[in-house]
Design an enzyme around this catalytic site. Structure first.
Site, PDB file in Angstrom:
ATOM      1  N   HIS A 249       0.791  -1.235   0.000  1.00 55.41           N
ATOM      2  CA  HIS A 249       0.000   0.000   0.000  1.00 55.41           C
ATOM      3  C   HIS A 249       0.826   1.290   0.000  1.00 55.41           C
ATOM      4  CE1 HIS A 249      -3.513  -2.363   0.143  1.00 55.41           C
ATOM      5  NE2 HIS A 249      -3.634  -2.536   1.444  1.00 55.41           N
TER       6      HIS A 249
ATOM      7  N   HIS B 215      -9.713   2.100   0.386  1.00 55.11           N
ATOM      8  CA  HIS B 215      -9.585   0.988   1.318  1.00 55.11           C
ATOM      9  C   HIS B 215     -10.632   1.046   2.437  1.00 55.11           C
ATOM     10  CE1 HIS B 215      -7.678  -2.224   3.551  1.00 55.11           C
ATOM     11  NE2 HIS B 215      -6.718  -2.324   2.640  1.00 55.11           N
TER      12      HIS B 215
ATOM     13  N   GLU C 237     -11.262  -3.468  -2.921  1.00 56.50           N
ATOM     14  CA  GLU C 237     -10.331  -2.516  -3.513  1.00 56.50           C
ATOM     15  C   GLU C 237     -10.321  -2.706  -5.029  1.00 56.50           C
ATOM     16  OE1 GLU C 237      -6.629  -3.120  -0.849  1.00 56.50           O
ATOM     17  OE2 GLU C 237      -8.208  -4.443  -0.198  1.00 56.50           O
TER      18      GLU C 237
HETATM   19  C1  GLA Z   1      -5.256  -5.363   1.790  1.00 52.07           C
HETATM   20  C2  GLA Z   1      -4.391  -6.556   1.810  1.00 52.07           C
HETATM   21  C3  GLA Z   1      -4.610  -7.325   3.083  1.00 52.07           C
HETATM   22  C4  GLA Z   1      -4.375  -6.437   4.280  1.00 52.07           C
HETATM   23  C5  GLA Z   1      -5.219  -5.201   4.185  1.00 52.07           C
HETATM   24  C6  GLA Z   1      -4.874  -4.238   5.287  1.00 52.07           C
HETATM   25  O1  GLA Z   1      -6.584  -5.701   1.657  1.00 52.07           O
HETATM   26  O2  GLA Z   1      -4.576  -7.398   0.696  1.00 52.07           O
HETATM   27  O3  GLA Z   1      -3.750  -8.433   3.137  1.00 52.07           O
HETATM   28  O4  GLA Z   1      -3.026  -6.066   4.372  1.00 52.07           O
HETATM   29  O5  GLA Z   1      -5.019  -4.564   2.949  1.00 52.07           O
HETATM   30  O6  GLA Z   1      -4.884  -4.822   6.544  1.00 52.07           O
END
Ligand code: GLA
Length: 387
Positions: free
Chosen positions: A137, A211, A348
Site C-alpha cells: 500500500h 480501502h 479494492e
Molecule cells: C489489503 C491486503 C490485506 C491487508 C489489508 C490491510 O486488503 O490485501 O492483506 O493487508 O489490505 O490490513
C-alpha cells in the site's frame, strides 16, 4: 383544550416554504471544510456531503479518508456502514488503512523491488504475510498518511470533495513527481462515486485504490459472514504464501472463490483450500470479466437483515476482496465497539497486485504526457423483504 387560531394565509405560506426548505436537505451548496485536528503541522479538514435520500459521507484531507458513510436500511433506519475512528489522533496512531486512499501502488510489491526502464527501485518492506517480506500500500508513509489539499465542490446539485496531492520524485522510493486528484461525489442515486486522475514527469507505477471497510449491518455490529456476494469475475490471480501473485490466472469454477452466483462470505471461508490458507480467509484479487476500461458492474453485496445492498462498478480490471482476517478486537471504533475478526469487508478496485514485476498483467506504468483516469462507484439500494 385550547386551540391556537389558524395563522393568516401569507404567514401560512411562509411557514410552508421554511418547512419545505428544511425537509429537503439542500445539496446545492459546495460543502465547507471544518477543522479536524493537525497532522504534520498542517490543519486537517473534514467535509460533510449529503444527498436528497438521507445519505451522508464525511471525508478528511488526511489520507483522503472516508470517516463515515451513513445510509438507511429497509425500515428507514440509518447506520454508518464503514469502520473508522472518532478522532484524527486515532487514525494517526494505528489504522489498518480504514477508509483511506492507498498508493502510490496499492497492494503488494514482491521483495519491495521493481525494475523500470533498466533501473531497479527499492521500497520499504512494511508487510510480511507468511513471514515473507514485501511492500504494501505505498510504503511506510503512503497516500493514506499524508495531508492532501481539500476543496468542497458542487455540480448540478450534487455535492463532492476534491482531494489533491503532489507526491515528490523519490517519495517512498518511487520515481517521478506524481500529481494526483481524487474526487468523491455523493449522488442522489445513492452513489458514492470516486474519480481518480494522475499525471507524472517520469515513468512510474500507479495503482491507487480506496480501502474502506464495509459492514452493511453498521460498523461495530458484528461479523460479515452473512453478507452475500456476487462477483462478475470468472478468474482470480492465485498467490503464494507471501500473498504475491504467481503470475497465472486461475478459473474460480470449482473453488471457494467462485462468486459468479451469490454466496455468503461464511459459507466457504474456512474451506480446506490452499489459497484460503495463504490468505487466512479471502484476501485475493479477482480478475473482473470487464477488461475494457469502461465503467461496469463488478460486484453486488447484500446484507439480508437490513436489506442494504451495495453494487460496485469500476473501470479497473481487478477487485481485491479482503474479509477482515487481520482484525482482532484490539482496535476500538468510533462508537466505542471493538472491531473483531471478520467484522468488515474491503473491496479494492485496482490493477493486479505486484503488477510492476508481472509482465503478463495489465500495465500500471504511467508515462509523462499521459493521464491516468479511473472511476469506481459504490451504489447503495435496498433489496428483499424481512428474512
Ligand atoms: C489489503 C491486503 C490485506 C491487508 C489489508 C490491510 O486488503 O490485501 O492483506 O493487508 O489490505 O490490513
Amino acid at each position: 383544550m385550547t386551540r391556537k387560531p389558524n395563522p393568516a394565509p401569507a404567514t401560512r405560506l411562509a411557514i410552508l416554504a421554511i418547512a419545505a426548505a428544511f425537509a429537503l436537505p439542500s445539496s446545492a451548496a459546495a460543502p465547507k471544510g471544518e477543522p479536524f485536528g493537525t497532522a504534520d503541522g498542517k490543519t486537517v479538514e473534514i467535509f460533510t456531503l449529503t444527498n436528497r435520500k438521507g445519505m451522508k459521507l464525511r471525508a478528511m484531507t488526511y489520507g483522503a479518508i472516508v470517516q463515515s458513510l451513513e445510509t438507511p436500511d429497509r425500515d428507514g433506519k440509518t447506520a454508518d456502514v464503514v469502520l473508522g475512528y472518532k478522532t484524527l489522533e486515532e487514525y494517526i496512531k494505528d489504522t489498518p488503512y480504514f477508509g483511506a486512499v492507498v498508493g502510490r501502488v496499492g497492494n503488494r510489491i514482491a521483495n519491495g523491488k521493481f525494475t523500470l526502464d533498466g533501473k531497479t527501485y527499492t521500497l520499504a518492506l512494511n508487510n510480511d504475510p507468511g513471514g515473507i517480506k514485501c511492500s504494501l500500500h505505498g510504503g511506510l508513509k503512503g497516500f493514506d498518511k499524508v495531508v492532501w489539499q481539500g476543496e468542497g465542490i458542487e455540480k448540478d446539485g450534487v455535492q463532492g470533495v476534491k482531494f489533491h496531492y503532489v507526491s515528490k520524485d523519490g517519495e517512498e522510493g518511487y520515481p517521478g513527481t506524481l500529481d494526483l486528484t481524487v474526487t468523491y461525489w455523493l449522488t442522489d442515486d445513492n452513489e458514492w462515486k470516486i474519480d481518480y486522475s494522475a499525471t507524472t514527469d517520469k515513468a512510474t507505477p500507479v495503482n491507487v485504490t480506496q480501502h474502506s471497510y464495509f459492514n452493511l449491518k453498521g460498523e461495530g455490529n458484528g461479523d460479515i459472514l452473512d453478507h452475500e456476494l456476487t462477483f462478475k469475475a470468472a478468474k482470480f490471480t492465485p498467490v503464494d504464501a507471501g500473498l504475491i501473485p504467481t503470475g497465472k490466472l486461475q478459473d474460480v469454477k470449482g473453488t471457494p472463490l467462485d462468486f459468479t452466483t451469490p454466496h455468503k462470505v461464511g459459507e466457504r471461508v474456512n474451506a480446506d483450500n490452499e489459497q484460503l490458507k495463504f490468505g487466512g480467509g479471502y484476501d485475493h484479487n479477482w480478475v473482473l470479466d470487464n477488461q475494457g476500461g469502461k465503467l461496469a458492474l463488478a460486484a453486488t453485496i447484500h446484507e439480508p437483515t437490513t436489506g442494504r445492498t451495495m453494487e460496485i462498478l469500476t473501470t479497473e480490471p481487478g477487485l481485491q476482496f479482503y474479509c477482515g482476517n487481520f482484525l482482532d478486537g484490539k482496535l476500538t471504533g468510533k462508537s466505542g465497539k471493538p472491531y473483531n475478526y471478520r467484522n468488515a469487508l474491503v473491496f479494492e478496485t485496482q490493477h493486479y497486485p505486484d503488477s510492476p514485476n508481472q509482465p503478463s498483467f495489465p500495465s500500471i506504468i504511467l508515462k509523462p504526457g499521459k493521464t491516468m483516469k479511473s472511476t469506481t462507484v459504490y451504489r447503495f439500494s435496498l433489496k428483499g423483504g424481512k428474512p
